[in-house]
Scaffold this active site. Structure first.
Site, mmCIF file in Angstrom:
data_model
loop_
_atom_site.group_PDB
_atom_site.id
_atom_site.type_symbol
_atom_site.label_atom_id
_atom_site.label_comp_id
_atom_site.label_asym_id
_atom_site.label_seq_id
_atom_site.Cartn_x
_atom_site.Cartn_y
_atom_site.Cartn_z
ATOM 1 N N HIS A 82 -34.556 -32.835 56.474
ATOM 2 C CA HIS A 82 -35.382 -32.606 55.285
ATOM 3 C C HIS A 82 -36.195 -33.841 54.899
ATOM 4 C CE1 HIS A 82 -36.494 -30.344 51.722
ATOM 5 N NE2 HIS A 82 -36.200 -31.384 50.973
ATOM 6 N N ASP A 84 -38.027 -14.703 30.787
ATOM 7 C CA ASP A 84 -39.479 -14.525 30.751
ATOM 8 C C ASP A 84 -40.240 -15.664 31.426
ATOM 9 O OD1 ASP A 84 -38.670 -16.293 28.785
ATOM 10 O OD2 ASP A 84 -40.162 -15.643 27.309
ATOM 11 N N SER A 129 -40.967 -31.075 50.099
ATOM 12 C CA SER A 129 -39.870 -30.357 49.463
ATOM 13 C C SER A 129 -40.391 -29.555 48.260
ATOM 14 C CB SER A 129 -38.770 -31.347 49.071
ATOM 15 O OG SER A 129 -37.614 -30.681 48.661
#
Length: 486
Positions: free
Chosen positions: A461, A408, A185
């Site tokens: 998953h 940023d 993951s």
């Protein structure tokens, strides 16, 4: 690693000046080693031998020496019983998240047992988790302001997790050689960052449900748009399997909406609202046993009426289980940093909240209950209102908003490097993955030269954990010649 041999004398047999000099040398040597790496003795759990490693690393790798603020990184080494003195290749495991510690082995089983047959496995707690200077709901309160916390948290993304891994590798692997990496993951996201910026440290890379979107800016919005369809599909599948839960969940939503303040108090001091209830879809809809766990949780949602005329109420059992299910109190880093894992030079601006607002006609729980429709649960999404309703997150509301507006963020991937990749890479892509969308994963896979893909609907998953070693064995086979090239 080099071994230092020291002949020991009884200190009282030496002259005073010599005793002082030797004590200083030994103290300095211990301090020098403690700064970088401290290894503990081997110990056992069934079928495995384990050893703990503690490393002292810079918070900010752009600074050095006395300017750098240091944190600790913990890693547990695991080998099969009887192999602790054998030279075996190293395999670094990177856990999913962000903000979750590496597994704590209680026995040799599943993928770990498979890996330990041939490797010395390093279970590294990513910075801020487990025993790696953990960022907990209490430790983060030491920060004097929300901005100070944000300035600290900016060092806890995949780029610095890779820096930590390289720091550990150079101290742990003989001759600082390359090692293999297994990323599950978010750990797979870190693996792709590793391929982008430090491929010289890698021998092989295995990704399980962990191929990230690598576009510029913030890809969180694209992720949530792509994942909405699978989330709706998983809801529909859940209610098809457990149709009796349609009415139960509608009744719970109505009860919460009609309660004073629009919800009921949680044991920790937070509040459970209709939209908060929908967060159960995070793990309930996306893992292999999630449907069953969710159904059994709702079996005990109501207190029994043992006194005629008593007011209907949600049980303490359910409220307590709800909070434990989400783990935000023990792993708050996940909620704070989740959207930032998708950011490169752009702000997330609460992407999940914006996407959900666009689809409120499908995810408005109160409206669905009133209209007699199934209430759809949400997936892997973090929302700003969680920092009001979840008690453990309330102190970090301002920091969460600052993180959502932060622009940023440094780059996490380098397409040019990935296009020229020479490191052998094998990836399991789960067709029905609710967390990592298959279409976005395939787009990124096309940018990683030489990657070998195994696309399957056999697992969800959580396939690495659920597959009893089969997933890892299959990926290893793709790279060691046991599986055909075409």
């Amino acid at each position: 690693m080099q071994t230092l041999s020291v002949r020991l004398f009884h200190r009282n047999s030496l002259p005073t000046q010599t005793r002082y000099f030797c004590s200083s040398i030994i103290s300095s040597f211990a301090a020098m080693n403690h700064q970088k790496h401290l290894a503990g003795p081997w110990y056992s759990v069934p079928e495995l031998r384990l050893r703990d490693h503690h490393f002292t690393v810079p918070l900010d790798y752009s600074q050095s020496g006395s300017q750098s603020h240091n944190i600790s990184v913990f890693a547990r080494e695991a080998v099969a019983v009887g192999k602790e003195n054998q030279d075996m290749p190293y395999l670094l495991y990177l856990q999913g998240g962000p903000g979750f510690e590496s597994p704590r082995p209680t026995e040799g089983s599943g993928w770990l047992s498979k890996a330990c047959e041939e490797h010395s496995v390093i279970l590294m707690d990513q910075r801020g988790t487990g025993l790696s200077t953990p960022l907990t709901t209490s430790s983060m309160l030491q920060m004097k302001s929300a901005q100070e916390l944000v300035d600290y948290l900016k060092y806890f993304r995949a780029d610095n997790i890779v820096n930590d891994a390289e720091f550990v590798r150079k101290l742990l692997v003989p001759n600082a050689g390359p090692w293999k990496v297994l990323g599950q993951s978010f750990g797979g996201f870190c693996g792709v960052t590793y391929l982008s910026f430090a491929p010289e440290g890698l021998k092989e890379v295995y990704l399980t449900g962990g191929i990230p979107p690598i576009g510029d800016g913030c890809t969180a919005e694209a992720v949530y748009k792509a994942c909405i369809g699978p989330i709706i599909t998983q809801n529909e599948k859940y209610y098809k399997r457990y149709p009796q839960d349609i009415k139960i969940i509608r009744d719970v939503v109505s009860h919460l909406e009609q309660s004073e303040g629009g919800g009921v108090p949680l044991p920790s001091g937070g509040i459970l609202t209709p939209r908060g209830l929908q967060l159960l879809g995070l793990t309930g809809l996306g893992s292999s046993t999630g449907f069953e766990r969710l159904h059994y949780l709702f079996e005990r949602v109501w207190d029994p009426v043992i006194v005629p005329g008593a007011k209907k109420q949600i049980s303490y059992y359910f409220l307590n289980a709800f909070e434990k299910w989400l783990s935000f109190d023990t792993n708050p880093l996940y909620a704070l940093m989740h959207e930032s894992i998708y950011c490169q030079g752009a702000a997330s601006q609460w992407a999940a909240h914006r996407i959900r607002t666009e689809l409120e006609h499908k995810f408005d729980a109160v409206k669905a209950a009133k209209e007699g429709r199934p209430v759809f649960l949400t997936g892997e999404m973090v929302f700003p209102w969680m920092f009001d309703e979840i008690h453990a997150l309330r102190p970090f509301k301002e920091a969460a908003n600052l993180l959502a507006e932060k622009k940023d963020w440094p780059p996490l991937y380098n397409k040019t490097t990935l296009n020229k990749n020479t490191v052998p890479v094998a990836a399991a892509v789960y067709y029905e993955d609710m967390f990592v969308n298959i279409n976005l994963a395939m787009e990124t896979a096309a940018e990683i030269a030489g990657i070998r893909l195994w696309v399957t609907n056999e697992y969800m998953h959580s396939g690495l954990r659920d597959g009893s070693g089969h997933v890892l064995d299959h990926l290893m086979g793709l790279l060691n010649g046991k599986k055909p090239l075409f």
